[in-house]
Design a protein around this motif. Structure first.
Motif, PDB file in Angstrom:
ATOM      1  N   ASP A  46       3.084  15.255   3.108  1.00  0.00           N
ATOM      2  CA  ASP A  46       2.477  14.951   1.822  1.00  0.00           C
ATOM      3  C   ASP A  46       2.164  13.451   1.794  1.00  0.00           C
ATOM      4  OD1 ASP A  46       1.516  15.282  -0.685  1.00  0.00           O
ATOM      5  OD2 ASP A  46       3.455  15.615  -1.648  1.00  0.00           O
ATOM      6  N   TRP A  47       1.102  13.080   1.116  1.00  0.00           N
ATOM      7  CA  TRP A  47       0.780  11.650   1.017  1.00  0.00           C
ATOM      8  C   TRP A  47       1.731  10.987   0.027  1.00  0.00           C
ATOM      9  CZ3 TRP A  47      -1.216   9.820  -3.710  1.00  0.00           C
ATOM     10  CH2 TRP A  47      -1.636  10.812  -4.599  1.00  0.00           C
ATOM     11  N   VAL A  48       1.918   9.705   0.204  1.00  0.00           N
ATOM     12  CA  VAL A  48       2.910   8.978  -0.586  1.00  0.00           C
ATOM     13  C   VAL A  48       2.250   8.236  -1.743  1.00  0.00           C
ATOM     14  CG1 VAL A  48       4.643   7.145  -0.489  1.00  0.00           C
ATOM     15  CG2 VAL A  48       4.342   8.676   1.455  1.00  0.00           C
ATOM     16  N   GLU A  49       2.854   8.328  -2.901  1.00  0.00           N
ATOM     17  CA  GLU A  49       2.325   7.596  -4.060  1.00  0.00           C
ATOM     18  C   GLU A  49       2.800   6.151  -3.981  1.00  0.00           C
ATOM     19  OE1 GLU A  49       2.784   9.546  -7.841  1.00  0.00           O
ATOM     20  OE2 GLU A  49       2.610  11.527  -6.898  1.00  0.00           O
ATOM     21  N   LEU A  50       2.141   5.384  -3.138  1.00  0.00           N
ATOM     22  CA  LEU A  50       2.528   3.973  -2.984  1.00  0.00           C
ATOM     23  C   LEU A  50       2.203   3.202  -4.259  1.00  0.00           C
ATOM     24  CD1 LEU A  50       1.255   3.027   0.590  1.00  0.00           C
ATOM     25  CD2 LEU A  50       3.612   3.432  -0.141  1.00  0.00           C
ATOM     26  N   PRO A  51       3.015   2.214  -4.586  1.00  0.00           N
ATOM     27  CA  PRO A  51       2.690   1.396  -5.756  1.00  0.00           C
ATOM     28  C   PRO A  51       1.336   0.709  -5.579  1.00  0.00           C
ATOM     29  CG  PRO A  51       4.917   0.923  -4.959  1.00  0.00           C
ATOM     30  CD  PRO A  51       4.275   1.826  -3.947  1.00  0.00           C
TER      31      PRO A  51
ATOM     32  N   HIS B 287       7.799  -4.894   1.120  1.00  0.00           N
ATOM     33  CA  HIS B 287       8.098  -4.301  -0.191  1.00  0.00           C
ATOM     34  C   HIS B 287       9.158  -3.201  -0.095  1.00  0.00           C
ATOM     35  CE1 HIS B 287       4.977  -6.339  -2.580  1.00  0.00           C
ATOM     36  NE2 HIS B 287       4.300  -6.344  -1.455  1.00  0.00           N
ATOM     37  N   GLY B 288       9.775  -3.057   1.062  1.00  0.00           N
ATOM     38  CA  GLY B 288      10.857  -2.061   1.195  1.00  0.00           C
ATOM     39  C   GLY B 288      10.367  -0.623   1.238  1.00  0.00           C
ATOM     40  N   TRP B 289       9.092  -0.423   1.647  1.00  0.00           N
ATOM     41  CA  TRP B 289       8.568   0.955   1.674  1.00  0.00           C
ATOM     42  C   TRP B 289       8.490   1.552   3.070  1.00  0.00           C
ATOM     43  CZ3 TRP B 289       7.049   4.752  -1.801  1.00  0.00           C
ATOM     44  CH2 TRP B 289       7.298   4.433  -3.136  1.00  0.00           C
ATOM     45  N   TYR B 290       8.650   0.711   4.081  1.00  0.00           N
ATOM     46  CA  TYR B 290       8.460   1.214   5.448  1.00  0.00           C
ATOM     47  C   TYR B 290       9.374   2.397   5.738  1.00  0.00           C
ATOM     48  CZ  TYR B 290       8.026   1.300  10.538  1.00  0.00           C
ATOM     49  OH  TYR B 290       7.795   1.693  11.825  1.00  0.00           O
ATOM     50  N   GLU B 291      10.627   2.266   5.376  1.00  0.00           N
ATOM     51  CA  GLU B 291      11.582   3.327   5.709  1.00  0.00           C
ATOM     52  C   GLU B 291      11.560   4.489   4.725  1.00  0.00           C
ATOM     53  OE1 GLU B 291      15.476   2.019   6.852  1.00  0.00           O
ATOM     54  OE2 GLU B 291      14.618   0.438   8.107  1.00  0.00           O
ATOM     55  N   LYS B 292      10.802   4.327   3.655  1.00  0.00           N
ATOM     56  CA  LYS B 292      10.702   5.453   2.714  1.00  0.00           C
ATOM     57  C   LYS B 292       9.622   6.429   3.158  1.00  0.00           C
ATOM     58  CE  LYS B 292      11.935   2.735  -1.306  1.00  0.00           C
ATOM     59  NZ  LYS B 292      11.363   2.174  -2.524  1.00  0.00           N
ATOM     60  N   VAL B 293       8.768   5.997   4.070  1.00  0.00           N
ATOM     61  CA  VAL B 293       7.708   6.905   4.513  1.00  0.00           C
ATOM     62  C   VAL B 293       7.953   7.339   5.950  1.00  0.00           C
ATOM     63  CG1 VAL B 293       6.080   5.728   2.976  1.00  0.00           C
ATOM     64  CG2 VAL B 293       5.984   5.264   5.396  1.00  0.00           C
ATOM     65  N   TRP B 294       7.438   8.513   6.266  1.00  0.00           N
ATOM     66  CA  TRP B 294       7.614   9.078   7.610  1.00  0.00           C
ATOM     67  C   TRP B 294       6.757   8.331   8.617  1.00  0.00           C
ATOM     68  CZ3 TRP B 294       9.938  13.040  10.410  1.00  0.00           C
ATOM     69  CH2 TRP B 294       9.256  13.474  11.542  1.00  0.00           C
ATOM     70  N   GLN B 295       5.535   8.059   8.170  1.00  0.00           N
ATOM     71  CA  GLN B 295       4.562   7.453   9.068  1.00  0.00           C
ATOM     72  C   GLN B 295       3.476   6.792   8.229  1.00  0.00           C
ATOM     73  OE1 GLN B 295       3.359  10.460  11.752  1.00  0.00           O
ATOM     74  NE2 GLN B 295       2.422   9.098  13.218  1.00  0.00           N
TER      75      GLN B 295
END
Ligand code: XMP
Length: 507
Positions: A466-471, A420-428
């Motif tokens: 900070d935690w990520v607001e994943l869809p 979904h293209g989110w891997y690189e938007k999050v740090w870990q």
């Protein structure tokens, strides 16, 4: 190259000094950190920044500079916190010492929005951490900004000498980077910072330091040790890279790491030690004890295979390094428990046999260095993975079955993020086991099975997160796959905790 028009950052002992260097680099200029004792020999700086520090200017033997020498440099000067108070005294003003340290946010209100504060908001948040305040100003000193209570927080002497009471280098000072940039615009022809130049310098330093000796380094497949190994290889020195498989890796990770290094043309030696680790960890539940076992065994296994290498190279980054002394140049690295290979490493450190070429860098800079070394995108962008591996994601006892659950859930979660293209938007991001069995229904039966917790965070340097607001779509899809495909799990949770007070890992 450094002696020409670089930005000299003089260290008065603030925990943020290295961050100033990093910010200057971020702005595209070459910065160099100097210990206070080196003040007389800054080469030919284009600008000087005097850092903050924990002391008060009123203390006996408070850190001091040769003011005549400062003026001889004849370049723009920025004093931050302690640096500003010191300048205030040097220019003939007075400082009021206080036992009470002001710490935290304040409002910056510039007198005018030009010069140091060009383009800065009428009011913006800045971060304070100081005990001294200005009492009297020198005759030719101007107040150029105040806080919300009207107290001076920024001073200017002449055309190109400034003081600020707050820390522009921390992100809590919302427009701090712009203020630093405005300051640097007062300098003439500053040398630019280019990662290529930095790399060249690192390579030279490594060659010089190592000579004909042999260097050994541990690789984990993570960004830092990979960049380190490729850097060492590029330098042409004699090296060995050792990959210890402690059995706490993610799904298929061992093969992935070996493939990646093969692609990069770096030979690595794998030491298969899963069984040794698992048998030592059997029945152990205390988190610190687990880390200790893993750390000690790791060094034992690693060391057994090292033989008689002359120098040990480590991929230590700046955030791993906690300054012990006020002088950042004599920093003593205290690395996380896992890396704190106690006696042997300390011994080697004392003998000058530890090489830490990345110790001035932050993660994103290491990634940039990695790219400039030609390391492929997917390797450079890998999420950080802790040394003790899945052990810090498995509270309670570590068993083969629990590791299987974490591995499967993690693989499902990570592949959904990538798709979904989110891997690189999050740090870990990862899955951790929650070792509590709760009730559920599977078929017509009541089941008592584990929960897993998914965690995805953003961070700048892992010090806060900070935690990520994943869809919801991603969470729903991940949870669905886990609950259907991973035996032993009947609940999926999403971790909505910030660091602090939580940490990134689970233990
Ligand atoms: P915490 O959990 O302390 O994690 O918020 C901050 C960052 O450090 C990583 N981490 C470790 N890395 N050995 C490591 O090499 C460790 O023992 C360790 N513990 C945490 C963690 O993954 C995060 O990126």
């Amino acid at each position: 190259m450094e002696e020409n028009r670089h930005v000299a950052v003089v260290d008065f002992g603030s925990q943020y000094t290295q961050l100033i260097v990093r910010r200057v680099r971020e702005l595209g200029f070459f910065a160099k950190l100097y210990a206070l004792e080196e003040f007389g020999e800054l080469g030919k700086p284009g600008a000087i920044i005097l850092s903050g520090g924990p002391r008060s200017t009123s203390e006996e033997d408070a850190p001091d500079i040769d003011f005549g020498r400062l003026q001889d440099y004849a370049v723009p000067v920025l004093g931050i916190c302690y640096g500003m108070q010191l300048l205030n005294i040097k220019f003939g003003g007075n400082v009021e010492a206080s036992d009470h340290r002001e710490y935290g946010p304040a409002v910056l209100v510039p007198e005018s929005r030009e010069g140091l504060f060009e383009g800065i908001s009428q009011e913006s948040q800045v971060w304070m951490s100081h005990s001294d305040t200005v009492r009297e100003l020198a005759e030719d000193c101007r107040v150029i900004a105040r806080n919300q209570h009207g107290t001076p927080v920024s001073l200017q002497w002449g055309e190109r000498c400034f003081g600020i009471q707050f820390h522009p280098e921390v992100t809590h000072s919302h427009e701090g980077l712009r203020i630093l940039d405005n300051f640097l615009q007062h300098a003439d022809s500053l040398q630019e910072f280019r990662i290529e130049d930095f790399k060249r310098e690192l390579l030279e330093e490594i060659r010089e330091r190592v000579g004909e000796k042999q260097v050994v380094c541990g690789v984990s497949g993570g960004v830092d040790s990979t960049v380190l190994a490729v850097l060492l290889k590029e330098s042409g020195i004699r090296m060995r890279a050792i990959f210890v498989d402690h059995g706490l890796l993610r799904k298929d990770e061992g093969d992935e790491v070996r493939n990646n290094f093969r692609r990069m043309g770096v030979d690595i030696e794998t030491v298969e030690a899963s069984e040794r680790f698992m048998s030592k960890l059997a029945g152990v539940t205390d988190p610190e004890r687990k880390r200790e076992i893993i750390g000690n065994l790791f060094i034992e296994v690693f060391w057994d295979s090292v033989g008689d290498a002359d120098i040990l190279a480590q991929g230590t980054l700046y955030p791993d390094v906690i300054e012990s002394a006020s002088n950042a140049k004599t920093k003593a690295s205290k690395i996380k428990t896992h890396h704190n290979r106690v006696d042997r490493i300390l011994e080697l450190q004392e003998q000058g046999k530890v090489l830490e070429p990345l110790a001035e860098l932050f993660k994103d800079e290491v990634r940039e260095l990695g790219r400039s070394l030609g390391i492929e995108h997917d390797i450079v962008q890998r999420h950080p993975f802790p040394g003790p591996g899945l052990a810090v994601r498995c509270p309670g006892e570590i068993t083969a079955d629990r590791l299987r659950i974490i591995r499967e859930c993690d693989a499902i979660f990570i592949s959904r993020l990538k798709n979904h293209g989110w891997y690189e938007k999050v740090w870990q991001a990862y899955a951790a086991l929650v070792p509590v069995k709760t009730v559920g229904v599977k078929g017509d039966e009541r089941s008592y099975e584990f929960a897993v917790s998914l965690r995805a965070v953003v961070s700048e340097d892992a010090m806060t997160a900070d935690w990520v607001e994943l869809p919801y779509d991603i969470l729903r899809e991940t949870s669905h796959r886990i609950l259907n495909d991973v035996p032993g799990v009947n609940r999926v949770l999403y971790d909505v905790s910030t660091k602090p007070p939580a940490s990134i890992e689970w233990e």
